[in-house]
Write a protein that holds these residues in place. Structure first.
Motif, mmCIF file in Angstrom:
data_model
loop_
_atom_site.group_PDB
_atom_site.id
_atom_site.type_symbol
_atom_site.label_atom_id
_atom_site.label_comp_id
_atom_site.label_asym_id
_atom_site.label_seq_id
_atom_site.Cartn_x
_atom_site.Cartn_y
_atom_site.Cartn_z
ATOM 1 N N LYS A 100 -72.261 -21.998 -20.314
ATOM 2 C CA LYS A 100 -73.152 -21.377 -19.340
ATOM 3 C C LYS A 100 -72.646 -21.595 -17.917
ATOM 4 N N THR A 101 -72.183 -22.810 -17.646
ATOM 5 C CA THR A 101 -71.635 -23.076 -16.312
ATOM 6 C C THR A 101 -70.400 -22.237 -16.049
ATOM 7 N N GLU A 102 -69.510 -22.111 -17.102
ATOM 8 C CA GLU A 102 -68.320 -21.272 -16.925
ATOM 9 C C GLU A 102 -68.709 -19.823 -16.674
ATOM 10 N N MET A 103 -69.717 -19.323 -17.447
ATOM 11 C CA MET A 103 -70.172 -17.955 -17.234
ATOM 12 C C MET A 103 -70.713 -17.782 -15.806
ATOM 13 N N GLU A 104 -71.444 -18.779 -15.358
ATOM 14 C CA GLU A 104 -71.976 -18.684 -13.998
ATOM 15 C C GLU A 104 -70.861 -18.633 -12.974
ATOM 16 N N ILE A 105 -69.807 -19.505 -13.205
ATOM 17 C CA ILE A 105 -68.663 -19.496 -12.284
ATOM 18 C C ILE A 105 -67.963 -18.141 -12.314
ATOM 19 N N ALA A 106 -67.766 -17.591 -13.583
ATOM 20 C CA ALA A 106 -67.101 -16.296 -13.713
ATOM 21 C C ALA A 106 -67.916 -15.193 -13.037
ATOM 22 N N LEU A 132 -66.706 -12.781 -10.191
ATOM 23 C CA LEU A 132 -66.784 -11.328 -10.288
ATOM 24 C C LEU A 132 -67.564 -10.747 -9.098
ATOM 25 N N GLU A 133 -68.642 -11.436 -8.741
ATOM 26 C CA GLU A 133 -69.409 -10.964 -7.586
ATOM 27 C C GLU A 133 -68.562 -10.969 -6.328
ATOM 28 N N LYS A 134 -67.731 -12.054 -6.197
ATOM 29 C CA LYS A 134 -66.849 -12.104 -5.031
ATOM 30 C C LYS A 134 -65.853 -10.948 -5.058
ATOM 31 N N ASP A 135 -65.245 -10.694 -6.298
ATOM 32 C CA ASP A 135 -64.267 -9.600 -6.414
ATOM 33 C C ASP A 135 -64.914 -8.260 -6.088
ATOM 34 N N THR A 136 -66.121 -8.057 -6.632
ATOM 35 C CA THR A 136 -66.792 -6.781 -6.367
ATOM 36 C C THR A 136 -67.079 -6.606 -4.889
ATOM 37 N N HIS A 137 -67.513 -7.728 -4.258
ATOM 38 C CA HIS A 137 -67.771 -7.637 -2.816
ATOM 39 C C HIS A 137 -66.490 -7.327 -2.044
ATOM 40 N N GLU A 138 -65.377 -7.968 -2.475
ATOM 41 C CA GLU A 138 -64.108 -7.710 -1.786
ATOM 42 C C GLU A 138 -63.659 -6.261 -2.005
#
Length: 438
Positions: free
Chosen positions: A320-326, A330-336
């Motif tokens: 769950k923690t890894e999924m949260e990190i991923a 992904l949110e950062k990539d999408t924002h970029e």
């Protein structure tokens, strides 16, 4: 110091004797204006000042006999009224005046001898105020106290209001005590009579004191009789209470016997019951042990399952923690990417605007190029016309034109021709050139 003590004691004897004689002649009631009474207070003041220690302060040296007299309030509670009344007098501002007022009030109460006796009995307290050889510290002080007892027969009516006790000068007047020899010889009988009267007054004073003490003792006896009667009543009530308590005790003993018999019976019954309960307990204990073993085994199995579940839970938590990190990455990539898309869109719009500008510029250039081509064609036609006209002019004016003019004209014609070939469109230069050629 010893001679001073002896002289003061003799002066005290004389002053008391003269005071008693004058009081008997006046009816034993004295006022503040009575000269022997004033001299008595002066001699008393000298006796109290003898051997007094000097106290140093910021103002100066202080030597007052009111300090020892204040101790009487602590040693004898009856003297508290005198001390408070002396302190409350507003016209007294010095310690000497307060001491004189204290002597006046003590004499009016007829307890001057008693108060001074209390002081002399506590010499350890007087040592703070007097030297070891002072009159109040020696035997002469006790003698003076005995002499002062005779003054209890006098009735002194002294008014302290309006008296200037602070500034009075205590000087002994020896003229009152000096008499002629004839007066002394002739007055021996009178002295005997006065001695007898003094003894009578002294006995009456003692009788008065004794009657007072008898009255006090009688009141104490009455109080004791009342308390004795109360105690007898309490004793009878206590005896009645004791009898009732004894009866209650006997009744309680009988009840205790009955209770003891009942308790013995109940103990036997409880013993039998406990035996039966013990057997049942043993039987139930075996069954409980078996149940305990089964439960223990189940508990071990549940512990193992719980450990496995905890491990799986830890794995799930890690995933769950890894999924949260991923998800965060992904949110950062999408924002970029969104930021890059926005930037690219802006660049695309800028490129479109640039292309539109270039397209407009190209159209403008094409239109200007067509205009220039048209102008070139018109200029070529004109040049052809000019060339033809030049040839004609050469043929016509070959004989008339000089060589220098011909050269300049040819140079201008060449410049014009080259300018037309370079597509130079400076109208002013062209018009000037044409005008020169013409």
């Amino acid at each position: 110091m010893m001679e001073e003590r002896v002289n003061l004691m003799h002066m005290m004897k004389l002053s008391i004797k003269v005071l008693l004689q004058s009081a008997l002649s006046l009816g034993r009631s004295l006022d503040a204006d009575h000269a022997p009474l004033q001299q008595f207070f002066v001699v008393m003041e000298h006796c109290l000042k003898h051997g007094l220690k000097v106290k140093k302060s910021f103002i100066g040296q202080n030597k007052s006999f009111f300090g020892p007299l204040e101790l009487v309030e602590k040693l004898c509670p009856e003297a508290s009224d005198i001390a408070t009344s002396v302190r409350n007098l507003p016209e007294l501002k010095t310690a000497v005046g307060r001491g004189r007022a204290w002597l006046y009030l003590a004499l009016m109460q007829k307890k001057l001898a008693d108060y001074l006796k209390v002081l002399i009995d506590n010499k350890q307290l007087l040592s703070e105020f007097y030297e070891p050889e002072a009159l109040m510290m020696e035997e002469e002080g006790m003698v003076i106290v005995g002499l002062l007892v005779g003054l209890n027969v006098l009735d002194a009516n002294l008014c302290l209001k309006g008296e200037d006790l602070d500034s009075q000068v205590g000087v002994i007047d020896f003229s009152l005590y000096i008499k002629d020899v004839q007066d002394l010889d002739g007055g021996k009988e009178q002295e005997r009579i006065t001695d007898v009267l003094d003894q009578k007054n002294y006995v009456e004073e003692l009788n008065r004191h004794l009657s007072c003490t008898v009255g006090d003792l009688q009141t104490k006896i009455d109080g004791l009789e009342k308390t004795n009667s109360k105690l007898q009543e309490e004793l009878s009530a206590a005896t009645d209470r004791i009898c009732s308590l004894q009866e209650e005790q006997q009744h309680l003993r009988e009840q205790n016997e009955l209770i003891r018999e009942k308790s013995e019976k109940s103990v036997e019954i409880t013993k039998q019951d406990t035996k039966v309960e013990l057997e049942t307990y043993k039987q139930t204990r075996q069954g409980l042990d078996e149940m305990y073993n089964d439960v223990w085994k189940q508990l071990k199995e549940e512990k193992k399952a719980r450990l496995e579940l905890e491990k799986e839970l830890e794995l799930q938590i890690g995933m769950k923690t890894e999924m949260e990190i991923a998800m965060k990455l992904l949110e950062k990539d999408t924002h970029e990417k969104q930021d890059t898309l926005v930037a690219l869109r802006q660049q695309l719009e800028e490129v479109k605007a640039i292309n539109l500008q270039m397209f407009h510029k190209v159209q403008n250039a094409e239109s200007s190029l067509q205009q220039k081509n048209e102008a070139i064609t018109s200029f070529q036609e004109k040049t052809n016309q000019v060339m033809s006209s030049m040839k004609q002019m050469e043929e016509r004016s070959s004989s008339d034109v000089s060589s220098s003019e011909w050269r300049t004209w040819c140079i201008y014609a060449m410049k014009f021709y080259s300018a037309v070939k370079r597509k130079d469109h400076c109208c002013t230069w062209k018009l000037g050139l044409i005008s020169k050629i013409c």
